[in-house]
Design an enzyme around this catalytic site. Structure first.
Site, PDB file in Angstrom:
ATOM      1  N   TYR A 101     124.241   8.527 -77.527  1.00  0.00           N
ATOM      2  CA  TYR A 101     125.541   8.200 -78.128  1.00  0.00           C
ATOM      3  C   TYR A 101     125.616   8.827 -79.516  1.00  0.00           C
ATOM      4  O   TYR A 101     124.645   8.774 -80.285  1.00  0.00           O
ATOM      5  CB  TYR A 101     125.683   6.674 -78.255  1.00  0.00           C
ATOM      6  CG  TYR A 101     126.917   6.246 -79.029  1.00  0.00           C
ATOM      7  CD1 TYR A 101     128.109   5.916 -78.366  1.00  0.00           C
ATOM      8  CD2 TYR A 101     126.910   6.198 -80.421  1.00  0.00           C
ATOM      9  CE1 TYR A 101     129.243   5.543 -79.069  1.00  0.00           C
ATOM     10  CE2 TYR A 101     128.044   5.837 -81.142  1.00  0.00           C
ATOM     11  CZ  TYR A 101     129.199   5.517 -80.458  1.00  0.00           C
ATOM     12  OH  TYR A 101     130.323   5.166 -81.154  1.00  0.00           O
ATOM     13  N   GLU A 189     133.810  10.634 -81.076  1.00  0.00           N
ATOM     14  CA  GLU A 189     132.716   9.945 -80.384  1.00  0.00           C
ATOM     15  C   GLU A 189     132.320  10.713 -79.128  1.00  0.00           C
ATOM     16  O   GLU A 189     133.188  11.148 -78.378  1.00  0.00           O
ATOM     17  CB  GLU A 189     133.175   8.527 -80.002  1.00  0.00           C
ATOM     18  CG  GLU A 189     132.093   7.693 -79.334  1.00  0.00           C
ATOM     19  CD  GLU A 189     132.658   6.375 -78.805  1.00  0.00           C
ATOM     20  OE1 GLU A 189     132.521   5.347 -79.479  1.00  0.00           O
ATOM     21  OE2 GLU A 189     133.224   6.385 -77.694  1.00  0.00           O
TER      22      GLU A 189
END
Ligand code: GDP
Ligand code: MN
Length: 383
Positions: A101, A189
């Site tokens: 992530y 993101e």
């Protein structure tokens, strides 16, 4: 503005962040033709602006044309958490060794940018934050000083990725920061950022939010991506007219001058048992044009049963507002009655103008509370 995944990937690609080759498709046939071009196997991905598409069945691997047809057919039109799928992104499937992530966002309390990197990717980052907060390596970036490669290297080390991924991760994070800053994004993101079995790192998903206040600095980006933004239709109409409007789901339309008064109006409608249909700040100098525009936007909302106009004249003069209301009523064919409270500068004159037009379609009230009560009664909001 939030970008769809495919737009986010196009945006990333501009900055050299590696993404898989692919294309958009709005029909099953288009999906097949994109798949034929990129080569099998492909991933068929629902384009909706909500997370957890994978779990909801909106992301499927397809090894051949028949499977593309099957999955594209099933996903188009699918409802994912209240979002209907109208568009697919078809991309070349990747082999995944590990999922990470990575993101940058604004930490308002620290007045700095926050970078987050985790070896636990592909899952909800909120869940990781709640159950295993140490698995997220965070850095705060002073916006003036910026981010240098040495800092990124330390950061990547702290995240304990597979060492094979470190070099690629450093490169991507520097580019990610660059596109975050240069595009005036509020969020970029990548979840998951993947390591492939042959040691490459790349973005498998993309979430990008661009700051609306910086739109004028990025006309090209906005023009490219804005078309498909699934904005509330009422909000789009209001935005085009330059109004500060937020759609809500009640039955009492609200027009006030000034954001503070508009918020108080929403509060008082709730307080007397009603439900606001919107928040609308008409701003200072509310003339006939402003009023007509505001009324026409609210008039398009089928849920509205009464429109509460709450004006406190400061610089804005109530007689001007009153004229504006009268003219607007002549220009817009209103579906709901107006309940008007005028106070402040030139309130007497304003009320005198409206009095000549008073009817069950135009009701005047001396104060905010009684106006709210009347509006809510007419809207049938009281149980
Ligand atoms: P989200 O569920 O909305 O976050 O959608 P993502 O694009 O992040 O995909 C969800 C999951 O699907 C990923 O975490 C991967 O595990 C899987 N996935 C997506 N693309 C591929 C791919 O190209 N190959 C493989 N093997 N899995 C994929
Ligand atoms: Mn994802």
């Amino acid at each position: 503005m939030d970008l769809f995944e495919y737009q986010g990937k196009q945006y990333f690609a501009r900055y050299g962040i590696p993404v898989s080759p692919g294309g958009v498709a709005d029909t099953v046939d288009e999906a097949v033709s994109v798949a034929d071009q990129v080569g099998y196997p492909v991933v068929v991905k629902a384009q909706v602006q909500v997370g957890g598409r994978g779990k909801a069945g909106g992301i499927k691997l397809a090894n051949n044309e028949a499977e593309v047809r099957q999955h594209a057919g099933a996903i188009l039109g699918m409802d994912i958490k209240g979002h209907t799928v109208h568009r697919l992104w078809i991309e070349k499937a990747s082999d995944i060794k590990e999922e990470y992530y990575a993101s940058f966002t604004l930490d308002r309390s620290k007045k700095q940018h926050l970078g987050m990197l985790s070896a636990k990717g592909g899952v909800d980052i909120e869940e990781v934050a709640a159950t295993d907060p140490d698995a997220i390596a965070k850095i705060w970036v002073n916006p003036v000083a910026g981010l240098d490669e040495a800092t990124v290297r330390e950061w990547v080390k702290a995240a304990n990725l597979n060492p094979e991924a470190n070099e690629g991760a450093v490169e991507i994070l520097l580019k990610l920061y660059h596109c975050y800053i240069e595009g005036d994004a509020t969020l970029v993101e990548i979840n998951p950022l993947i390591l492939t079995p042959d040691g490459r790192v790349h973005a498998l998903d993309a979430k990008v939010s661009l700051d609306e206040a910086a739109r004028f600095r990025h006309a090209d980006v906005w023009d490219t991506f804005e078309g498909l933004e699934p904005r509330d239709e009422r909000e789009r109409a209001a935005y085009d007219l330059g109004l500060q409007y937020v759609g809500l789901d009640g039955s009492v339309g609200i027009i006030a001058n000034g954001a503070g008064l508009a918020m108080s109006t929403v509060d008082i409608v709730n307080q007397v048992g009603g439900k606001p249909a919107n928040f609308l700040d008409i701003g200072g100098g509310a003339n006939a044009d402003h009023m007509a525009n505001a009324l026409s936007v609210i008039n398009q909302d089928e849920n509205v049963r009464a429109i509460f106009i709450n004006i406190f004249g400061g610089i804005t003069r109530c007689d001007e507002v009153a004229k504006g209301i009268v003219q607007a009523m002549q220009r817009v064919n209103l579906n709901s009655p107006l309940i008007v409270r005028l106070d402040g500068t030139n309130a007497q004159e304003g009320r005198a103008i409206l009095q000549q037009h008073e009817s069950e379609r135009l009701i005047m009230k001396p104060d905010m509370l009684s106006a709210a009560q009347t509006a809510v009664e007419i809207a049938g909001g009281k149980a």
